[in-house]
Design an enzyme around this catalytic site. Structure first.
Site, PDB file in Angstrom:
ATOM      1  N   ASN A 108      41.484 -41.915  12.443  1.00  0.00           N
ATOM      2  CA  ASN A 108      42.408 -42.789  11.716  1.00  0.00           C
ATOM      3  C   ASN A 108      42.307 -42.456  10.230  1.00  0.00           C
ATOM      4  O   ASN A 108      41.301 -41.926   9.775  1.00  0.00           O
ATOM      5  CB  ASN A 108      42.006 -44.249  11.937  1.00  0.00           C
ATOM      6  CG  ASN A 108      42.221 -44.667  13.387  1.00  0.00           C
ATOM      7  OD1 ASN A 108      43.183 -44.244  14.019  1.00  0.00           O
ATOM      8  ND2 ASN A 108      41.328 -45.492  13.905  1.00  0.00           N
ATOM      9  N   GLU A 171      56.332 -40.074  20.478  1.00  0.00           N
ATOM     10  CA  GLU A 171      56.141 -39.136  21.598  1.00  0.00           C
ATOM     11  C   GLU A 171      55.037 -39.565  22.565  1.00  0.00           C
ATOM     12  O   GLU A 171      54.191 -38.772  22.950  1.00  0.00           O
ATOM     13  CB  GLU A 171      55.878 -37.719  21.068  1.00  0.00           C
ATOM     14  CG  GLU A 171      57.044 -37.175  20.275  1.00  0.00           C
ATOM     15  CD  GLU A 171      56.917 -35.693  19.890  1.00  0.00           C
ATOM     16  OE1 GLU A 171      55.883 -35.075  20.196  1.00  0.00           O
ATOM     17  OE2 GLU A 171      57.871 -35.162  19.293  1.00  0.00           O
ATOM     18  N   GLU A 288      64.055 -36.507  15.808  1.00  0.00           N
ATOM     19  CA  GLU A 288      63.188 -35.515  15.159  1.00  0.00           C
ATOM     20  C   GLU A 288      63.521 -34.210  15.847  1.00  0.00           C
ATOM     21  O   GLU A 288      63.404 -34.121  17.068  1.00  0.00           O
ATOM     22  CB  GLU A 288      61.704 -35.871  15.371  1.00  0.00           C
ATOM     23  CG  GLU A 288      60.743 -34.880  14.720  1.00  0.00           C
ATOM     24  CD  GLU A 288      59.333 -34.949  15.299  1.00  0.00           C
ATOM     25  OE1 GLU A 288      58.689 -36.005  15.230  1.00  0.00           O
ATOM     26  OE2 GLU A 288      58.881 -33.914  15.830  1.00  0.00           O
ATOM     27  N   GLY A 333      55.742 -27.196   6.675  1.00  0.00           N
ATOM     28  CA  GLY A 333      55.827 -26.288   7.815  1.00  0.00           C
ATOM     29  C   GLY A 333      56.808 -25.152   7.540  1.00  0.00           C
ATOM     30  O   GLY A 333      57.464 -25.100   6.498  1.00  0.00           O
TER      31      GLY A 333
HETATM   32  C1  LIG Z   1      41.645 -45.875  15.324  1.00  0.00           C
HETATM   33  O1  LIG Z   1      42.070 -47.208  15.325  1.00  0.00           O
HETATM   34  C2  LIG Z   1      42.285 -47.743  16.623  1.00  0.00           C
HETATM   35  C3  LIG Z   1      42.878 -49.100  16.473  1.00  0.00           C
HETATM   36  O2  LIG Z   1      42.102 -49.871  15.653  1.00  0.00           O
HETATM   37  C4  LIG Z   1      40.979 -47.754  17.382  1.00  0.00           C
HETATM   38  O3  LIG Z   1      41.194 -48.260  18.693  1.00  0.00           O
HETATM   39  C5  LIG Z   1      40.440 -46.351  17.453  1.00  0.00           C
HETATM   40  O4  LIG Z   1      39.166 -46.354  18.061  1.00  0.00           O
HETATM   41  C6  LIG Z   1      40.336 -45.733  16.078  1.00  0.00           C
HETATM   42  N1  LIG Z   1      40.067 -44.334  16.242  1.00  0.00           N
HETATM   43  C7  LIG Z   1      39.011 -43.748  15.682  1.00  0.00           C
HETATM   44  C8  LIG Z   1      38.877 -42.310  15.984  1.00  0.00           C
HETATM   45  O5  LIG Z   1      38.245 -44.367  14.979  1.00  0.00           O
END
Ligand SMILES: *[C@@H]1O[C@H](CO)[C@@H](O)[C@H](O)[C@H]1NC(C)=O
Ligand SMILES: *[C@@H]1O[C@H](CO)[C@@H](O)[C@H](O)[C@H]1NC(C)=O
Ligand SMILES: *[C@@H]1O[C@H](CO)[C@@H](O)[C@H](O)[C@H]1NC(C)=O
Ligand SMILES: *[C@@H]1O[C@H](CO)[C@@H](O)[C@H](O)[C@H]1NC(C)=O
Ligand SMILES: *[C@@H]1O[C@H](CO)[C@@H](O)[C@H](O)[C@H]1NC(C)=O
Ligand SMILES: *[C@@H]1O[C@H](CO)[C@@H](O)[C@H](O)[C@H]1NC(C)=O
Ligand SMILES: *[C@@H]1O[C@H](CO)[C@@H](O)[C@H](O)[C@H]1NC(C)=O
Ligand SMILES: *[C@@H]1O[C@H](CO)[C@@H](O)[C@H](O)[C@H]1NC(C)=O
Length: 483
Positions: A108, A171, A288, A333
């Site tokens: 994230n 997607e 897209e 890209g």
């Molecule tokens: C990213 O956020 C989601 C939702 O909060 C969570 O479920 C997921 O584990 C997180 N991914 C990582 C790789 O931290």
């Protein structure tokens, strides 16, 4: 018997002498029937959410050249979305420019206030409409968790920014081990719609979905299940994605091959038929799309030859009832409309002229007997800097082959035509980085304005030279539908 033989010989002779006659391309502007209608912002662009993960990377929203090129496409939709949208978390309190530190394959990452501000100030300055793809992987008790979206929307309203469209996820039909399936995402869209309606400052807006990524039965199944689960009621525009091939399998030959161009047709027909069944009053967009997926093909997707796939996609989609086409990408890209140095690729110029010359309605033009030539026709845009007036018709055509194709313009033969014909910009031909308009290489003369894009004005039949493509306007066509 001898009589039959003589006739056969005669017919054979006729064919031999007149091979060209049967390949002759005739266009009769007054006989063309209306096929479809499109909106004034039919062509839009994208920037991938991945660019936010890179804190906009090399994008400089303050660069005068970047702004000039963007303004050249207005009015225009910008969709910011893509796979990374489902890993994006808006954070109002941090200014940390580094995303997440976790080591997951797809970590994230944070979008800061500054990054969101930059995007919104940019679209407002260049006169574009923003469509933003929200993170559907944020979940609670098996449903979408809108907490982070609410934070983003409240901040957006507070700043007076204007969002035109919303998407949720990207997607899911092809995302490996997707945590959400087609039926689960349907109530998520209903939740999104309710949320947006609960904030009157956001009106008017539209919702696009579900941005399916595969070409063929997987996306059709996903969309069908989504509609059967009631998802159609929550969207205003059905979206699907399309690429002709993977970038690592791209070749120059495939980029001007009629069979490859035609491969889009069954997909458009299948998707539009499905949408007619479930959501007959709603629009369908290519949400897209580009030449080849995976960033575009090196030294192909950014070259003259790529313009065949682009112009033909715009034409075929319009005839088959698609009302919006969002080009992956404006920047980023090998398939960007502009390259990393902010120089326009050939497709940029093609797009600028499409926007200025092509409008609604769309006409049906019979496919010519010569498979190397492809033709489309619309009413001319009468609301652009080109100054065309009601009644004008714009043809656009592509010569895929290496020979000149004569066009008999039939009922327009005695009328003035304005030709905007493109050809490769240099000796590398189909793989040239630049493009000529009516024989002159197009380039920015300075950072503050586009060069004039002037037609060659003439009368009579038209020769489309080998590997040329372009637009022909008939200002005196007097089609009463073209107002
Ligand atoms: C990213 O956020 C989601 C939702 O909060 C969570 O479920 C997921 O584990 C997180 N991914 C990582 C790789 O931290
Ligand atoms: C935003 O970042 C701060 C500081 O890193 C952190 O404490 C907070 O939990 C983050 N908020 C969200 C919504 O991720
Ligand atoms: C989606 O997942 C839910 C919960 O696991 C399940 O009930 C539903 O049948 C699935 N839908 C499809 C189309 O597989
Ligand atoms: C379109 O639908 C037809 C009939 O169901 C199917 O045979 C064909 O494979 C589909 N084509 C694409 C590209 O989805
Ligand atoms: C175009 O592509 C088709 C299918 O991939 C192939 O069969 C055909 O030979 C190609 N045409 C040319 C002129 O190369
Ligand atoms: C003409 O274009 C301008 C600028 O994009 C736009 O504001 C206006 O609404 C358009 N007019 C019509 C009739 O479409
Ligand atoms: C023109 O293209 C055809 C195939 O479409 C090829 O057979 C022929 O050699 C080409 N001619 C030239 C002069 O390149
Ligand atoms: C064009 O003009 C010529 C000469 O005046 C005339 O013979 C011909 O019929 C005209 N063609 C059309 C399509 O108007």
């Amino acid at each position: 018997m001898a009589f039959v033989v003589r006739i056969t010989i005669c017919v054979l002779l006729l064919f031999a002498l007149c091979g060209q006659c049967f390949m002759k391309v005739v266009v009769n502007v007054h006989r063309m029937k209306i096929a479809q209608h499109i909106g004034p912002k039919y062509v839009g662009v994208t920037i991938d959410s991945g660019a936010i993960k890179e804190h906009w990377g090399t994008i400089d929203f303050k660069s005068p050249k970047f702004l000039t090129l963007a303004k050249g496409l207005a009015p225009n939709f910008l969709r910011v979305g893509g796979t990374e949208c489902d890993f994006l978390i808006f954070n109002e309190t941090t200014t940390a420019m580094d995303g997440s530190t976790d080591k997951a394959p797809r970590p994230n990452f944070t979008m800061t206030v500054a990054e969101w501000d930059q995007l919104n100030n940019f679209v407002s300055e260049v006169g574009w409409d923003l469509i933003f793809d929200l993170n559907v992987f944020l979940r609670k008790d098996g449903h979408w968790d809108p907490t982070n979206a609410i934070e983003l929307l409240k901040y957006t309203i507070e700043k007076g920014y204007r969002l035109t469209g919303f998407e949720l996820g990207n997607e899911l039909d092809v995302f490996p081990d997707s945590p959400i399936n087609s039926t689960e995402v349907a109530p998520d869209f209903a939740q999104l719609k309710q949320l947006l309606l609960s904030m009157p400052e956001l009106a008017p807006f539209f919702i696009l979905g579900t941005d399916v990524g595969s070409v063929g039965s997987t996306s059709i199944t996903f969309m069908t299940e989504f509609f059967e689960a009631g998802g159609g009621a929550s969207i205003d525009v059905a979206t699907f994605h399309h690429y002709y091939m993977a970038s690592d399998r791209a070749t120059v030959e495939k980029f001007h091959n009629a069979t490859v161009l035609e491969s889009l047709r069954p997909h458009l027909i299948n998707v539009t038929n499905l949408c007619k069944r479930f959501i007959p009053t709603k629009q369908v967009w290519l949400g897209e799309t580009s030449s080849s997926y995976g960033g575009g093909a090196h030294e192909i997707s950014d070259r003259y030859v790529a313009s065949y796939l682009w112009l033909d996609k715009l034409g075929l989609s319009s005839v088959l009832g698609i009302q919006g086409v969002l080009r992956q990408t404006f920047y980023g890209g090998n398939y960007g409309l502009i390259n990393i140095n902010l120089d326009p690729n050939p497709d940029y110029w093609l797009t600028v002229l499409f926007k200025r010359l092509v409008a609604s309605p769309v006409f049906t033009v019979p496919q010519p007997p010569n498979p190397d030539l492809r033709i489309y026709a619309h009413c001319t845009n009468t609301n652009s800097s080109m100054g065309y007036t009601a009644g004008s018709v714009t043809l656009y055509l592509l010569n895929l082959g290496n020979t000149t194709v004569p066009i008999d313009v039939a009922d327009m033969v005695n009328k003035t035509h304005h030709i905007y014909m493109f050809s490769p910009g240099d000796d590398s031909g189909l793989t040239s980085k630049s493009i000529k308009l009516n024989g002159v290489v197009l380039a920015l003369a300075n950072d503050n304005e586009l060069p004039p894009l002037k037609p060659v004005i003439g009368q009579g039949n038209i020769q489309v030279e080998a590997y040329n493509m372009g637009y022909i306007v008939f200002p005196g066509a007097m089609r009463h539908e073209c107002v």
